[in-house]
Structures are given as C-alpha cells and as structure tokens.
Motif scaffolding. Structure first.
Motif, PDB file in Angstrom:
ATOM      1  N   TYR A 170     -13.801   6.031   7.739  1.00 33.40           N
ATOM      2  CA  TYR A 170     -14.335   6.284   6.403  1.00 33.40           C
ATOM      3  C   TYR A 170     -15.733   5.689   6.323  1.00 33.40           C
ATOM      4  O   TYR A 170     -15.932   4.517   6.638  1.00 33.40           O
ATOM      5  N   MET A 179     -18.835  10.312  -0.048  1.00 36.37           N
ATOM      6  CA  MET A 179     -17.856   9.765   0.888  1.00 36.37           C
ATOM      7  C   MET A 179     -17.625  10.746   2.037  1.00 36.37           C
ATOM      8  O   MET A 179     -17.667  11.960   1.856  1.00 36.37           O
ATOM      9  N   ILE A 194     -18.792  11.303  -5.129  1.00 39.17           N
ATOM     10  CA  ILE A 194     -18.231  10.468  -6.183  1.00 39.17           C
ATOM     11  C   ILE A 194     -19.062  10.700  -7.449  1.00 39.17           C
ATOM     12  O   ILE A 194     -20.267  10.415  -7.456  1.00 39.17           O
ATOM     13  N   PHE A 213     -16.702   0.811   1.915  1.00 39.09           N
ATOM     14  CA  PHE A 213     -15.270   1.077   2.012  1.00 39.09           C
ATOM     15  C   PHE A 213     -14.520  -0.190   2.409  1.00 39.09           C
ATOM     16  O   PHE A 213     -15.014  -1.014   3.181  1.00 39.09           O
ATOM     17  N   TRP A 221     -10.164   1.560  -0.637  1.00 37.51           N
ATOM     18  CA  TRP A 221     -11.042   1.319  -1.774  1.00 37.51           C
ATOM     19  C   TRP A 221     -12.484   1.679  -1.427  1.00 37.51           C
ATOM     20  O   TRP A 221     -12.855   1.731  -0.262  1.00 37.51           O
ATOM     21  N   LYS A 237     -10.382   3.094  -6.493  1.00 39.63           N
ATOM     22  CA  LYS A 237      -9.221   3.212  -5.609  1.00 39.63           C
ATOM     23  C   LYS A 237      -9.140   4.662  -5.145  1.00 39.63           C
ATOM     24  O   LYS A 237      -9.135   5.598  -5.958  1.00 39.63           O
ATOM     25  N   ILE A 238      -9.080   4.864  -3.817  1.00 37.44           N
ATOM     26  CA  ILE A 238      -9.080   6.201  -3.243  1.00 37.44           C
ATOM     27  C   ILE A 238      -7.659   6.670  -2.972  1.00 37.44           C
ATOM     28  O   ILE A 238      -6.859   5.947  -2.374  1.00 37.44           O
ATOM     29  N   ASN A 239      -7.347   7.876  -3.434  1.00 37.28           N
ATOM     30  CA  ASN A 239      -6.104   8.533  -3.063  1.00 37.28           C
ATOM     31  C   ASN A 239      -6.305   9.086  -1.655  1.00 37.28           C
ATOM     32  O   ASN A 239      -7.114   9.997  -1.454  1.00 37.28           O
ATOM     33  N   GLU A 240      -5.587   8.570  -0.694  1.00 35.54           N
ATOM     34  CA  GLU A 240      -5.836   8.936   0.698  1.00 35.54           C
ATOM     35  C   GLU A 240      -5.424  10.365   1.023  1.00 35.54           C
ATOM     36  O   GLU A 240      -5.923  10.956   1.971  1.00 35.54           O
ATOM     37  N   PHE A 243      -8.205  12.462  -1.059  1.00 36.67           N
ATOM     38  CA  PHE A 243      -9.544  11.935  -0.811  1.00 36.67           C
ATOM     39  C   PHE A 243     -10.391  11.980  -2.084  1.00 36.67           C
ATOM     40  O   PHE A 243     -11.538  12.392  -2.096  1.00 36.67           O
ATOM     41  N   GLU A 244      -9.797  11.514  -3.170  1.00 37.73           N
ATOM     42  CA  GLU A 244     -10.461  11.441  -4.465  1.00 37.73           C
ATOM     43  C   GLU A 244     -10.365  10.009  -4.985  1.00 37.73           C
ATOM     44  O   GLU A 244      -9.394   9.295  -4.707  1.00 37.73           O
ATOM     45  N   VAL A 245     -11.373   9.587  -5.738  1.00 37.56           N
ATOM     46  CA  VAL A 245     -11.310   8.293  -6.421  1.00 37.56           C
ATOM     47  C   VAL A 245     -10.457   8.479  -7.669  1.00 37.56           C
ATOM     48  O   VAL A 245     -10.855   9.154  -8.620  1.00 37.56           O
TER      49      VAL A 245
END
Length: 335
Positions: A170, A179, A194, A213, A221, A237-240, A243-245
């Motif tokens: 990342y 990102m 972002i 990151f 994060w 906080k990133i949803n893995e 791939f969204e904050v």
C-alpha cells in the motif's frame, strides 16, 4: 561506536562482540576499496554477529509483555534501544529513502517473508521480497517487483511511509494523487482517490509524504490532511475489501509539526524530533474512545535523519529505515 552506545550494554559478551564487529568493519572498508567480490564472506559473518547481538539485547530486557495480536494492555509504556539489523543497506551509498520490514498480516507459509525498498529520492519504483531475515541481510532476493514496465504501465509511487499487508504493498500513487495498492501475488494494481485529501501537507522533514499508511491489530489505516482541516491531521480507516476509507477521525494536530505516525490497537501515535539524538511520541488519538491526549514517550534515534517508521502487529516491533540502515525497536506496553 554508535552501535555500542545505542545498545548501552557493558556485559563481557557484548564487549567481545563489539570488538569483533569493529575489526570486521575495518576489513570491510579495506575490501571495498579494491576487491568487492570478497564482501560476500564478510556479509555472512556480519549476519552471524548481528544475531548474537540481538540475542544479547533480548536477554537484557524482556519486551514481550503482550500476546501477539492482543490489545489487552494500556498502550505504550516505553520504546527500547534501536537494534541495527543491517549496517548499511547500500554499499554504494546514496539510498537515503526507503523502508523495510515484515508483512503485517502474512499469508500462510510466508510468515518469515521480509521486504525492502531503497532509492536515492522519494520515488517508489520497485519492492524486493526475501524469504526470511537471513536472506534479507545477505541480499538474496526471493522476488523483485517493478512498479514500472516501459510502454505498458506506470504504477510508481512517491513518499516514504508504506506498508505490506497480505502480500500487498500500500503506497501513495504518483501519477494521480491518491491511494494505491499493488498485489504481489496477482501482480495487479488498484488506485483510489481520497475525497478532500490534500497534496499540500507533508510530515516535517518528509517531502511528498502526503499519505501515510499504517497497519495494526485492527486493520489498515491512512493519515493525510485536508484544506478543510487547515492542515490538521486526518485519520482514516480503510476497508480492505473495497479499498475505500470507511471511517474518518479529525485530530487537532497540525500535520507538518509531526515527523511520523503509526497505529497500535486503534490508537494513533504521532512523533516529533526533540534533538539530533532524541525522538518523542508527543500526541495520541484513541479511535476507540474518540479521545486525544498529549504525552511524552522519548526514544533514541539511530541517526538524525530517518524517513520510515512503522509498527508491525505481527511481531510488535517498530521498524525504521534510516539513511540506508535497517533499524527496529522493541515496544514495552503498560499492564
């Protein structure tokens, strides 16, 4: 001498090892001037001595007071002395920028995998993997991934603070600010912007470090700043999977006053430089309680200049890339 001072030990075993390393360093300097082919033998001996030094340091003070992956502690109590894992990552000199460490969430069978990247500026053009720590020290690469393939793709990044998680790098995308993640298993890249993140605010002393990151026990994060926040640090906080904050916390700390930041158990720790030899964790933001506080947890710099500092929840260590040197710190938690 700097190594001896940093470990701050006076045991007979350490003194003996220090003399061995000092003498070997003199030999390395001589060999580099006329016969680089013999350096392979010297590297092997350095690796052996480094293991002994690390054992001396580990025996001296136990920092393993929290179970790996557990957050049942009261946060950082103190940071140990810097431990040098590589005397110089670049024998030719000049690789001032970069990073190194272990995968923060290794895939099964890759628990010992290490990674390294170094370059003369803040471009991120490739990442090299090593199957274990010894191979890293010996420069025996397992695989090198180029983030630039001529005439086809341009996946290059910029900045210094990136992480590897589940065999995925990342980092901050260079071409279009945002990102990026590069999957080293499938050799594919993905990019996301972002909303409101500004390319104008970097960490103090760190050019182009607009996105930072971090990984901890709870996930992935990213920190940045916005025009709306007037340059104050924003934590996301990133949803893995997507791939969204997905969550955002606004801090009251101006980003350019910070030298680096990392996450442990949902708590942001921000550092600043005290002097040429001392760094200080001076600010925390606890996302679990939505509380911020000012603290003073000082630790020793290995050198004045460093560009990479990150926590790894897989072994509870802080990893630092410092002007071509691999350094790590043990972390002691409050009960």
């Amino acid at each position: 001498m700097q190594l001896k001072t940093s470990l701050n030990s006076s045991s007979p075993a350490f003194e003996s090892l220090f003399i061995e390393i000092r003498n070997m360093s003199l030999v390395v300097d001589q060999l580099e001037s006329y016969d680089r082919s013999n350096l392979e033998v010297i590297r092997i001996e350095f690796a052996k001595l480094q293991r002994k030094l690390e054992k001396c340091q580990d025996d001296k003070e136990d920092y393993s007071n929290a179970q790996i992956g557990s957050c049942k502690h009261g946060g950082i109590l103190r940071i140990g002395k810097p431990v040098i894992s590589q005397l110089n990552a670049d024998l030719n000199g000049g690789f001032r920028y970069g990073g190194w460490g272990k995968d923060s969430k290794p895939l099964p069978g890759s628990e010992n995998m290490h990674w390294y990247y170094g370059y003369t500026d803040t471009l991120v053009t490739k990442i090299t993997q090593y199957s274990d720590y010894y191979k890293l020290i010996m420069r025996q690469a397992f695989k090198t991934h180029e983030l630039y393939v001529r005439y086809q793709y341009d996946w290059q990044g910029t900045g210094n603070n990136y992480v590897v998680r589940e065999n995925t790098l990342y980092y901050q995308f260079r071409s279009t600010f945002g990102m990026a993640k590069f999957n080293m298993t499938s050799v594919t890249a993905q990019f996301k912007v972002i909303p409101k993140a500004s390319a104008r605010f970097s960490y103090h002393y760190s050019a182009n470090q607009n996105l930072d990151f971090a990984a901890d026990e709870s996930g992935l994060w990213v920190t940045y700043a916005t025009e709306e926040s007037n340059g104050n640090l924003v934590l996301g906080k990133i949803n893995e999977e997507t791939f969204e904050v997905e969550q955002v916390w606004q801090t009251s700390e101006y980003k350019e006053s910070i030298t680096n930041a990392f996450m442990i158990c949902g708590v942001l720790y921000a550092t600043r430089s005290v002097d040429t030899q001392t760094e200080e964790i001076f600010y925390t933001y606890d996302t679990n309680k939505n509380e911020e506080s000012h603290v003073s947890i000082r630790f020793e710099k290995f050198q004045e200049f460093y560009v990479y500092l990150d926590y790894n929840p897989a072994d509870q260590k802080l990893y630092m890339y410092n002007n071509g040197y691999y350094v790590y710190y043990n972390v002691k938690f409050k009960a």
